[in-house]
Design a protein around this motif. Structure first.
Motif, PDB file in Angstrom:
ATOM      1  N   LYS A 259       3.765  -9.143  23.573  1.00 25.34           N
ATOM      2  CA  LYS A 259       3.874  -8.626  24.942  1.00 25.34           C
ATOM      3  C   LYS A 259       2.498  -8.582  25.596  1.00 25.34           C
ATOM      4  O   LYS A 259       2.354  -8.918  26.780  1.00 25.34           O
ATOM      5  N   ASN A 260       1.484  -8.186  24.838  1.00 28.99           N
ATOM      6  CA  ASN A 260       0.123  -8.158  25.368  1.00 28.99           C
ATOM      7  C   ASN A 260      -0.386  -9.565  25.695  1.00 28.99           C
ATOM      8  O   ASN A 260      -1.117  -9.755  26.660  1.00 28.99           O
ATOM      9  N   TRP A 261      -0.001 -10.563  24.893  1.00 31.72           N
ATOM     10  CA  TRP A 261      -0.387 -11.936  25.202  1.00 31.72           C
ATOM     11  C   TRP A 261       0.232 -12.377  26.520  1.00 31.72           C
ATOM     12  O   TRP A 261      -0.424 -12.977  27.355  1.00 31.72           O
ATOM     13  N   PHE A 262       1.536 -12.086  26.686  1.00 34.72           N
ATOM     14  CA  PHE A 262       2.242 -12.496  27.898  1.00 34.72           C
ATOM     15  C   PHE A 262       1.698 -11.788  29.136  1.00 34.72           C
ATOM     16  O   PHE A 262       1.721 -12.354  30.226  1.00 34.72           O
ATOM     17  N   SER A 263       1.230 -10.559  28.984  1.00 35.62           N
ATOM     18  CA  SER A 263       0.719  -9.815  30.135  1.00 35.62           C
ATOM     19  C   SER A 263      -0.797  -9.979  30.303  1.00 35.62           C
ATOM     20  O   SER A 263      -1.385  -9.362  31.186  1.00 35.62           O
ATOM     21  N   ALA A 264      -1.417 -10.801  29.485  1.00 33.85           N
ATOM     22  CA  ALA A 264      -2.855 -11.101  29.531  1.00 33.85           C
ATOM     23  C   ALA A 264      -3.723  -9.872  29.263  1.00 33.85           C
ATOM     24  O   ALA A 264      -4.875  -9.822  29.673  1.00 33.85           O
ATOM     25  N   LYS A 265      -3.182  -8.878  28.539  1.00 34.62           N
ATOM     26  CA  LYS A 265      -3.997  -7.733  28.145  1.00 34.62           C
ATOM     27  C   LYS A 265      -4.915  -8.116  26.990  1.00 34.62           C
ATOM     28  O   LYS A 265      -6.041  -7.639  26.900  1.00 34.62           O
ATOM     29  N   ASN A 266      -4.404  -8.941  26.094  1.00 34.13           N
ATOM     30  CA  ASN A 266      -5.160  -9.461  24.949  1.00 34.13           C
ATOM     31  C   ASN A 266      -4.737 -10.896  24.730  1.00 34.13           C
ATOM     32  O   ASN A 266      -3.636 -11.293  25.113  1.00 34.13           O
ATOM     33  N   GLY A 267      -5.586 -11.642  24.063  1.00 31.09           N
ATOM     34  CA  GLY A 267      -5.232 -12.988  23.656  1.00 31.09           C
ATOM     35  C   GLY A 267      -5.020 -13.030  22.156  1.00 31.09           C
ATOM     36  O   GLY A 267      -5.500 -12.153  21.439  1.00 31.09           O
ATOM     37  N   PRO A 268      -4.307 -14.022  21.683  1.00 31.35           N
ATOM     38  CA  PRO A 268      -4.097 -14.152  20.242  1.00 31.35           C
ATOM     39  C   PRO A 268      -5.401 -14.545  19.546  1.00 31.35           C
ATOM     40  O   PRO A 268      -6.288 -15.134  20.142  1.00 31.35           O
ATOM     41  N   THR A 269      -5.496 -14.200  18.287  1.00 33.46           N
ATOM     42  CA  THR A 269      -6.662 -14.578  17.507  1.00 33.46           C
ATOM     43  C   THR A 269      -6.219 -15.307  16.247  1.00 33.46           C
ATOM     44  O   THR A 269      -5.073 -15.190  15.828  1.00 33.46           O
TER      45      THR A 269
END
Length: 126
Positions: free
Chosen positions: A64-74
C-alpha cells in the motif's frame, strides 16, 4: 529515545547529473516513479494491491505504501517487481539513465509477438 541530529540520514537532493544523463534521485522521487509504474501496470483498485502482495510475498502495508508513494520497495521486492512488471522495469531503467535498454526490450518484445503471429498464420493456412 530519538537519535541525535548528527546521526540522522539526510535524503539526497535530486538534480545532480551524471555523464550518462541520469540524475540523482531522492527517496521521494524514487517512490513516486515506482508508484506511477505500479498504477499503470496493475490499476488503481484494492485488487491491484492484493495482486502485488501475492506476486511479491511482501507485507500488504508495504505494498500500500508503494502504491501511495510513501515508500519505495527495496532489495528483493524491487527485483520481484522488475520480474513481473514491464512498467516497473522501464521505470528503473529510466531512473538509471538506461533508456537505450528500454528501446532494446521493446524491439525484442515486438519480435517475439511477430514470431507468434507468423506461427499462427502458418497454422491457419496449413
Amino acid at each position: 529515545m530519538s537519535l541525535p541530529k548528527k546521526d540522522r540520514k539526510i535524503q539526497s537532493v535530486s538534480g545532480n547529473s551524471h555523464p550518462d544523463g541520469a540524475t540523482d534521485l531522492g527517496s521521494a522521487e524514487f517512490a513516486r516513479e515506482i508508484a506511477e509504474a505500479l498504477h499503470k501496470e496493475f490499476g488503481e483498485t484494492h485488487a491491484a494491491i492484493k495482486s502485488v502482495v501475492a506476486l511479491t510475498k511482501a507485507n500488504e502495508r508495504a505494498v500500500k505504501n508503494w502504491f501511495s508513494a510513501k515508500n519505495g520497495p527495496t532489495g528483493r521486492h524491487l527485483v520481484d517487481l522488475v520480474r513481473i512488471s514491464d512498467e516497473v522495469l522501464e521505470a528503473v531503467l529510466r531512473m538509471s539513465g538506461r533508456s537505450d535498454l528500454i528501446l532494446a526490450k521493446k524491439l525484442g518484445d515486438s519480435k517475439q509477438t511477430l514470431i507468434k503471429m507468423l506461427n499462427l498464420i502458418g497454422e491457419l493456412q496449413g
